[in-house]
Design a protein around this motif. Structure first.
Motif, PDB file in Angstrom:
ATOM      1  N   PHE A  12       0.869  -1.172   0.000  1.00  0.00           N
ATOM      2  CA  PHE A  12       0.000   0.000   0.000  1.00  0.00           C
ATOM      3  C   PHE A  12       0.907   1.222   0.000  1.00  0.00           C
ATOM      4  O   PHE A  12       1.890   1.256   0.726  1.00  0.00           O
ATOM      5  N   ALA A  13       0.587   2.178  -0.844  1.00  0.00           N
ATOM      6  CA  ALA A  13       1.403   3.393  -0.890  1.00  0.00           C
ATOM      7  C   ALA A  13       0.486   4.607  -0.989  1.00  0.00           C
ATOM      8  O   ALA A  13      -0.588   4.550  -1.595  1.00  0.00           O
ATOM      9  N   LEU A  14       0.929   5.676  -0.395  1.00  0.00           N
ATOM     10  CA  LEU A  14       0.236   6.950  -0.468  1.00  0.00           C
ATOM     11  C   LEU A  14       1.250   7.983  -0.915  1.00  0.00           C
ATOM     12  O   LEU A  14       2.337   8.078  -0.343  1.00  0.00           O
ATOM     13  N   MET A  15       0.902   8.721  -1.960  1.00  0.00           N
ATOM     14  CA  MET A  15       1.803   9.752  -2.449  1.00  0.00           C
ATOM     15  C   MET A  15       1.060  11.076  -2.483  1.00  0.00           C
ATOM     16  O   MET A  15      -0.058  11.153  -2.983  1.00  0.00           O
ATOM     17  N   LYS A  16       1.700  12.099  -1.952  1.00  0.00           N
ATOM     18  CA  LYS A  16       1.152  13.445  -1.980  1.00  0.00           C
ATOM     19  C   LYS A  16       1.792  14.180  -3.149  1.00  0.00           C
ATOM     20  O   LYS A  16       3.004  14.356  -3.183  1.00  0.00           O
ATOM     21  N   ILE A  17       0.972  14.584  -4.099  1.00  0.00           N
ATOM     22  CA  ILE A  17       1.454  15.292  -5.278  1.00  0.00           C
ATOM     23  C   ILE A  17       1.102  16.763  -5.116  1.00  0.00           C
ATOM     24  O   ILE A  17      -0.074  17.105  -4.959  1.00  0.00           O
ATOM     25  N   PRO A  18       2.099  17.630  -5.138  1.00  0.00           N
ATOM     26  CA  PRO A  18       1.803  19.056  -4.996  1.00  0.00           C
ATOM     27  C   PRO A  18       0.947  19.553  -6.157  1.00  0.00           C
ATOM     28  O   PRO A  18       1.186  19.198  -7.302  1.00  0.00           O
ATOM     29  N   LYS A  19      -0.037  20.323  -5.833  1.00  0.00           N
ATOM     30  CA  LYS A  19      -0.899  20.887  -6.875  1.00  0.00           C
ATOM     31  C   LYS A  19      -0.304  22.216  -7.320  1.00  0.00           C
ATOM     32  O   LYS A  19      -0.893  23.273  -7.158  1.00  0.00           O
ATOM     33  N   ASP A  20       0.892  22.110  -7.900  1.00  0.00           N
ATOM     34  CA  ASP A  20       1.628  23.291  -8.348  1.00  0.00           C
ATOM     35  C   ASP A  20       1.452  23.524  -9.850  1.00  0.00           C
ATOM     36  O   ASP A  20       2.322  24.070 -10.512  1.00  0.00           O
ATOM     37  N   PHE A  21       0.334  23.080 -10.352  1.00  0.00           N
ATOM     38  CA  PHE A  21       0.008  23.239 -11.763  1.00  0.00           C
ATOM     39  C   PHE A  21      -1.483  23.525 -11.873  1.00  0.00           C
ATOM     40  O   PHE A  21      -2.240  23.251 -10.951  1.00  0.00           O
ATOM     41  N   ALA A  22      -1.896  24.076 -12.989  1.00  0.00           N
ATOM     42  CA  ALA A  22      -3.296  24.473 -13.190  1.00  0.00           C
ATOM     43  C   ALA A  22      -4.125  23.260 -13.619  1.00  0.00           C
ATOM     44  O   ALA A  22      -4.389  23.064 -14.803  1.00  0.00           O
ATOM     45  N   LEU A  23      -4.535  22.457 -12.657  1.00  0.00           N
ATOM     46  CA  LEU A  23      -5.235  21.206 -12.942  1.00  0.00           C
ATOM     47  C   LEU A  23      -6.511  21.442 -13.745  1.00  0.00           C
ATOM     48  O   LEU A  23      -6.717  20.814 -14.784  1.00  0.00           O
ATOM     49  N   ASP A  24      -7.377  22.333 -13.276  1.00  0.00           N
ATOM     50  CA  ASP A  24      -8.641  22.578 -13.974  1.00  0.00           C
ATOM     51  C   ASP A  24      -8.397  23.023 -15.415  1.00  0.00           C
ATOM     52  O   ASP A  24      -9.060  22.556 -16.347  1.00  0.00           O
ATOM     53  N   SER A  25      -7.449  23.895 -15.582  1.00  0.00           N
ATOM     54  CA  SER A  25      -7.133  24.413 -16.907  1.00  0.00           C
ATOM     55  C   SER A  25      -6.591  23.314 -17.827  1.00  0.00           C
ATOM     56  O   SER A  25      -6.959  23.227 -19.004  1.00  0.00           O
ATOM     57  N   LEU A  26      -5.734  22.463 -17.300  1.00  0.00           N
ATOM     58  CA  LEU A  26      -5.187  21.365 -18.102  1.00  0.00           C
ATOM     59  C   LEU A  26      -6.261  20.356 -18.490  1.00  0.00           C
ATOM     60  O   LEU A  26      -6.262  19.838 -19.609  1.00  0.00           O
ATOM     61  N   VAL A  27      -7.172  20.067 -17.570  1.00  0.00           N
ATOM     62  CA  VAL A  27      -8.260  19.136 -17.886  1.00  0.00           C
ATOM     63  C   VAL A  27      -9.145  19.738 -18.976  1.00  0.00           C
ATOM     64  O   VAL A  27      -9.529  19.039 -19.929  1.00  0.00           O
ATOM     65  N   ASN A  28      -9.449  21.017 -18.886  1.00  0.00           N
ATOM     66  CA  ASN A  28     -10.235  21.676 -19.938  1.00  0.00           C
ATOM     67  C   ASN A  28      -9.499  21.664 -21.270  1.00  0.00           C
ATOM     68  O   ASN A  28     -10.098  21.432 -22.323  1.00  0.00           O
ATOM     69  N   GLN A  29      -8.195  21.914 -21.234  1.00  0.00           N
ATOM     70  CA  GLN A  29      -7.394  21.887 -22.466  1.00  0.00           C
ATOM     71  C   GLN A  29      -7.386  20.491 -23.075  1.00  0.00           C
ATOM     72  O   GLN A  29      -7.509  20.332 -24.295  1.00  0.00           O
ATOM     73  N   LEU A  30      -7.253  19.481 -22.240  1.00  0.00           N
ATOM     74  CA  LEU A  30      -7.279  18.094 -22.720  1.00  0.00           C
ATOM     75  C   LEU A  30      -8.600  17.784 -23.398  1.00  0.00           C
ATOM     76  O   LEU A  30      -8.639  17.263 -24.515  1.00  0.00           O
TER      77      LEU A  30
END
Length: 117
Positions: A12-30
């Motif tokens: 079992f692993a847990l990884m914390k990924i910093p939200k240092d990018f524009a997630l909403d914007s990238l999903v919309n662009q995708l």
């Protein structure tokens, strides 16, 4: 932050990924990159533009969300997204930046070709 849980029979692993990018914007662009060409009545001038939007967003999202946990992933995956991640077609994420023309889709290295999602 975004938290990624990897649950396997042996670990079992847990990884914390910093939200240092524009997630909403990238999903919309995708999403626009995938559907924009068809929604614009297939205007040829938009084809290369929307393909470029797709490949950029698909590569960045893979690098940010999947690459940090890639060594831990089994062949078969169950992805349980939350929030805006529910709009991401994870199978279509790109494992590397495509070389050449972005609309040469048969040559792309898709995450969905490496794993059963």
């Amino acid at each position: 932050a975004i938290f990624v849980f990897v649950v396997r029979p042996d670990t079992f692993a847990l990884m914390k990924i910093p939200k240092d990018f524009a997630l909403d914007s990238l999903v919309n662009q995708l999403r626009h990159g995938i559907y924009g060409f068809y929604r614009a009545n297939r205007i040829p001038a938009l084809y290369a533009q929307t393909a470029q939007q797709y490949t950029e967003a698909a590569t960045i999202l893979y690098d940010k969300l999947i690459a940090p946990v890639q060594p831990l992933l089994p062949k078969r995956l169950y992805i349980v997204p939350d929030g805006v991640l529910g709009y991401v077609p994870f199978e279509a994420l790109l494992m590397e930046t495509p070389v050449g023309k972005p609309y040469n889709f048969d040559s792309h290295r898709y995450f969905g070709k490496e794993h059963i999602i």
